[in-house]
Write a protein that holds these residues in place. Sequence first.
Motif, PDB file in Angstrom:
ATOM      1  N   LEU A 288       0.823  -1.206   0.000  1.00  0.00           N
ATOM      2  CA  LEU A 288       0.000   0.000   0.000  1.00  0.00           C
ATOM      3  C   LEU A 288       0.862   1.263   0.000  1.00  0.00           C
ATOM      4  O   LEU A 288       0.584   2.223  -0.728  1.00  0.00           O
ATOM      5  CB  LEU A 288      -0.944   0.002   1.206  1.00  0.00           C
ATOM      6  CG  LEU A 288      -2.169  -0.907   1.099  1.00  0.00           C
ATOM      7  CD1 LEU A 288      -2.936  -0.931   2.410  1.00  0.00           C
ATOM      8  CD2 LEU A 288      -3.090  -0.444  -0.041  1.00  0.00           C
ATOM      9  N   VAL A 289       1.906   1.269   0.822  1.00  0.00           N
ATOM     10  CA  VAL A 289       2.731   2.475   0.891  1.00  0.00           C
ATOM     11  C   VAL A 289       3.566   2.615  -0.382  1.00  0.00           C
ATOM     12  O   VAL A 289       3.830   3.735  -0.851  1.00  0.00           O
ATOM     13  CB  VAL A 289       3.610   2.475   2.160  1.00  0.00           C
ATOM     14  CG1 VAL A 289       4.791   1.524   2.046  1.00  0.00           C
ATOM     15  CG2 VAL A 289       4.113   3.885   2.464  1.00  0.00           C
ATOM     16  N   LEU A 290       3.970   1.501  -0.984  1.00  0.00           N
ATOM     17  CA  LEU A 290       4.676   1.568  -2.264  1.00  0.00           C
ATOM     18  C   LEU A 290       3.749   2.096  -3.365  1.00  0.00           C
ATOM     19  O   LEU A 290       4.154   2.902  -4.210  1.00  0.00           O
ATOM     20  CB  LEU A 290       5.219   0.192  -2.644  1.00  0.00           C
ATOM     21  CG  LEU A 290       6.340  -0.362  -1.756  1.00  0.00           C
ATOM     22  CD1 LEU A 290       6.724  -1.769  -2.191  1.00  0.00           C
ATOM     23  CD2 LEU A 290       7.558   0.551  -1.777  1.00  0.00           C
ATOM     24  N   TRP A 291       2.506   1.637  -3.339  1.00  0.00           N
ATOM     25  CA  TRP A 291       1.534   2.152  -4.298  1.00  0.00           C
ATOM     26  C   TRP A 291       1.317   3.650  -4.098  1.00  0.00           C
ATOM     27  O   TRP A 291       1.191   4.406  -5.072  1.00  0.00           O
ATOM     28  CB  TRP A 291       0.195   1.417  -4.122  1.00  0.00           C
ATOM     29  CG  TRP A 291      -0.917   2.049  -4.909  1.00  0.00           C
ATOM     30  CD1 TRP A 291      -1.207   1.870  -6.236  1.00  0.00           C
ATOM     31  CD2 TRP A 291      -1.864   3.015  -4.417  1.00  0.00           C
ATOM     32  NE1 TRP A 291      -2.287   2.647  -6.596  1.00  0.00           N
ATOM     33  CE2 TRP A 291      -2.709   3.362  -5.505  1.00  0.00           C
ATOM     34  CE3 TRP A 291      -2.090   3.594  -3.174  1.00  0.00           C
ATOM     35  CZ2 TRP A 291      -3.752   4.270  -5.374  1.00  0.00           C
ATOM     36  CZ3 TRP A 291      -3.127   4.513  -3.041  1.00  0.00           C
ATOM     37  CH2 TRP A 291      -3.947   4.836  -4.124  1.00  0.00           C
ATOM     38  N   GLY A 314       9.405   9.004  -1.742  1.00  0.00           N
ATOM     39  CA  GLY A 314      10.268   7.832  -1.868  1.00  0.00           C
ATOM     40  C   GLY A 314      10.942   7.489  -0.548  1.00  0.00           C
ATOM     41  O   GLY A 314      11.060   6.311  -0.178  1.00  0.00           O
ATOM     42  N   ILE A 315      11.383   8.516   0.167  1.00  0.00           N
ATOM     43  CA  ILE A 315      11.986   8.298   1.490  1.00  0.00           C
ATOM     44  C   ILE A 315      10.971   7.668   2.439  1.00  0.00           C
ATOM     45  O   ILE A 315      11.275   6.721   3.180  1.00  0.00           O
ATOM     46  CB  ILE A 315      12.512   9.623   2.066  1.00  0.00           C
ATOM     47  CG1 ILE A 315      13.687  10.159   1.236  1.00  0.00           C
ATOM     48  CG2 ILE A 315      12.917   9.449   3.535  1.00  0.00           C
ATOM     49  CD1 ILE A 315      14.953   9.348   1.339  1.00  0.00           C
ATOM     50  N   MET A 316       9.742   8.195   2.433  1.00  0.00           N
ATOM     51  CA  MET A 316       8.707   7.653   3.311  1.00  0.00           C
ATOM     52  C   MET A 316       8.438   6.186   2.985  1.00  0.00           C
ATOM     53  O   MET A 316       8.279   5.349   3.881  1.00  0.00           O
ATOM     54  CB  MET A 316       7.416   8.468   3.189  1.00  0.00           C
ATOM     55  CG  MET A 316       7.550   9.946   3.481  1.00  0.00           C
ATOM     56  SD  MET A 316       8.308  10.333   5.079  1.00  0.00           S
ATOM     57  CE  MET A 316       7.174   9.529   6.206  1.00  0.00           C
ATOM     58  N   ALA A 317       8.368   5.857   1.688  1.00  0.00           N
ATOM     59  CA  ALA A 317       8.140   4.467   1.293  1.00  0.00           C
ATOM     60  C   ALA A 317       9.304   3.586   1.718  1.00  0.00           C
ATOM     61  O   ALA A 317       9.104   2.458   2.185  1.00  0.00           O
ATOM     62  CB  ALA A 317       7.938   4.387  -0.221  1.00  0.00           C
ATOM     63  N   MET A 318      10.518   4.079   1.581  1.00  0.00           N
ATOM     64  CA  MET A 318      11.698   3.326   1.985  1.00  0.00           C
ATOM     65  C   MET A 318      11.657   2.986   3.472  1.00  0.00           C
ATOM     66  O   MET A 318      11.991   1.871   3.890  1.00  0.00           O
ATOM     67  CB  MET A 318      12.955   4.133   1.664  1.00  0.00           C
ATOM     68  CG  MET A 318      14.271   3.485   2.051  1.00  0.00           C
ATOM     69  SD  MET A 318      15.677   4.608   1.840  1.00  0.00           S
ATOM     70  CE  MET A 318      15.512   5.647   3.309  1.00  0.00           C
ATOM     71  N   LEU A 319      11.230   3.950   4.283  1.00  0.00           N
ATOM     72  CA  LEU A 319      11.189   3.746   5.725  1.00  0.00           C
ATOM     73  C   LEU A 319      10.016   2.876   6.163  1.00  0.00           C
ATOM     74  O   LEU A 319      10.163   1.997   7.024  1.00  0.00           O
ATOM     75  CB  LEU A 319      11.106   5.100   6.438  1.00  0.00           C
ATOM     76  CG  LEU A 319      12.338   6.009   6.319  1.00  0.00           C
ATOM     77  CD1 LEU A 319      12.018   7.399   6.840  1.00  0.00           C
ATOM     78  CD2 LEU A 319      13.513   5.411   7.076  1.00  0.00           C
ATOM     79  N   LEU A 320       8.860   3.110   5.590  1.00  0.00           N
ATOM     80  CA  LEU A 320       7.650   2.451   6.077  1.00  0.00           C
ATOM     81  C   LEU A 320       7.454   1.053   5.502  1.00  0.00           C
ATOM     82  O   LEU A 320       6.875   0.183   6.158  1.00  0.00           O
ATOM     83  CB  LEU A 320       6.432   3.315   5.770  1.00  0.00           C
ATOM     84  CG  LEU A 320       6.354   4.643   6.525  1.00  0.00           C
ATOM     85  CD1 LEU A 320       5.234   5.514   5.979  1.00  0.00           C
ATOM     86  CD2 LEU A 320       6.159   4.401   8.023  1.00  0.00           C
ATOM     87  N   ALA A 321       7.897   0.817   4.270  1.00  0.00           N
ATOM     88  CA  ALA A 321       7.611  -0.467   3.603  1.00  0.00           C
ATOM     89  C   ALA A 321       8.631  -1.543   3.926  1.00  0.00           C
ATOM     90  O   ALA A 321       8.368  -2.720   3.684  1.00  0.00           O
ATOM     91  CB  ALA A 321       7.530  -0.262   2.091  1.00  0.00           C
TER      92      ALA A 321
END
Length: 438
Positions: A288-291, A314-321
């Motif tokens: 979901l976060v990558l999407w 992109g940073i947020m996705a890297m951290l959360l996913a």
Amino acid sequence: MTEAAASVAAAPRLVRRVRLVLLVAAAVAVVASIALFVVAPLTGHFSGPFEDFSAYLGAARSMAAGGSPYAQFNPSTVVMSGLIYPPFAALLFRPLALLSDRSAMLLWLWLNLASAVAGAIVVARTALPRSWPAIELGIVAALAFDPVTYNYWHGQINPLLFLLLAGAYWAYVRDRQITAGVLLGLVAGIKIAPVVFLILLIRRRWWRATAAMLATGVGSVVIGAATLGIQVNLTFFTKVLPDLNRATGWIYDQSLGGAVSRLASQSVLRVQPASALVQLANLVAALLVLWLAGWATRPGPRTPQERGAEYGMGIMAMLLAGGIAWYPHFMHLLIPLFAVLGLVATRGWRAERAVAVAAAGAVLVFGVVVPLTIPNLSMTGLVALSRTPAWWPVLQLFSLPCASAVWLAIALARRLRSGAEPAGSPAGTEAPVLRGTA
């Protein structure tokens, strides 16, 4: 003089005062950091445990003796121990074996400090208008934001990765495809999680950047295999990497997977057999976060500030996913936070209120709430609490940092999908704070 005219006349004075406050804050932060991280270590009074650095140095000494960099890897605890990075990263640690323990520690500490400050200044200068005090803001962020300074005390590699990500941020905003791709491929070769930036590059239709990132990442794998041997690579991909992706609910894990694991009380204080349901929920949350990051990114014309916000996603996705994102990994939040400040600086508070409030919430949680709570808890106290009925609801409170990061990610994505306000609108013409010259 009318009230509006008086307000305009007072603006330069306010700007000068704010600049002076920032200058003083930066000077205080520099002096305090020199005392804590330069003078104290040189005189033998540095109080940091530096336990993460011991894993890097241990891997370097093991390689120097002809052994594997993963000889000390131990997944028996929720936090694991030993080297957890790919073989290419192990090669970067190898020169540490040429130094004494003390010299290696000092070198690593100062590299961390210099990398964080340099990276924060690059990010601030890239995100903010020239009239803003970007250098002062970058220094204060690198020396006062707790997820950043945590790395200095514990000797983690995050500041060096942050410098590479900061360079890639500059290139991404400035439309430098090859530079962005190479830097992102390099950081992905050291730590796999940044591979998620491929989503942004593909969505932006940056084919040269995509090719550069893939070539650099593959090259790092080839170099690691050619230098350290196939067996070391097999150890990483078959033993270390699977453990990195297991469900871990330890309170310092602020990835979405960590929050889901805490909901299920999965591997919080001790390693437990992975629940299939928890693993599935972790996978869904990560997808979901990558999407969300892909949904927020698009090709075509966009302002530099919007491109910066894309990179921040992109940073947020890297951290959360990722499977695990420990609290100090969130020093990378500086990039989306400065990206938001850049939006506010160019378009005004009113136009960017939603994302600005989300960013302020993340700063408050990571910079104030967490330092006052989690580091002050002992394992003995947590074990005792785990035997009471209050354990599960209290455990969920430890997911507040993750929740604030998710809030910021959603606000950024919504802002990027909504597009810019039409030129000449009140939001677009509002005078941004601190934009005037001194």
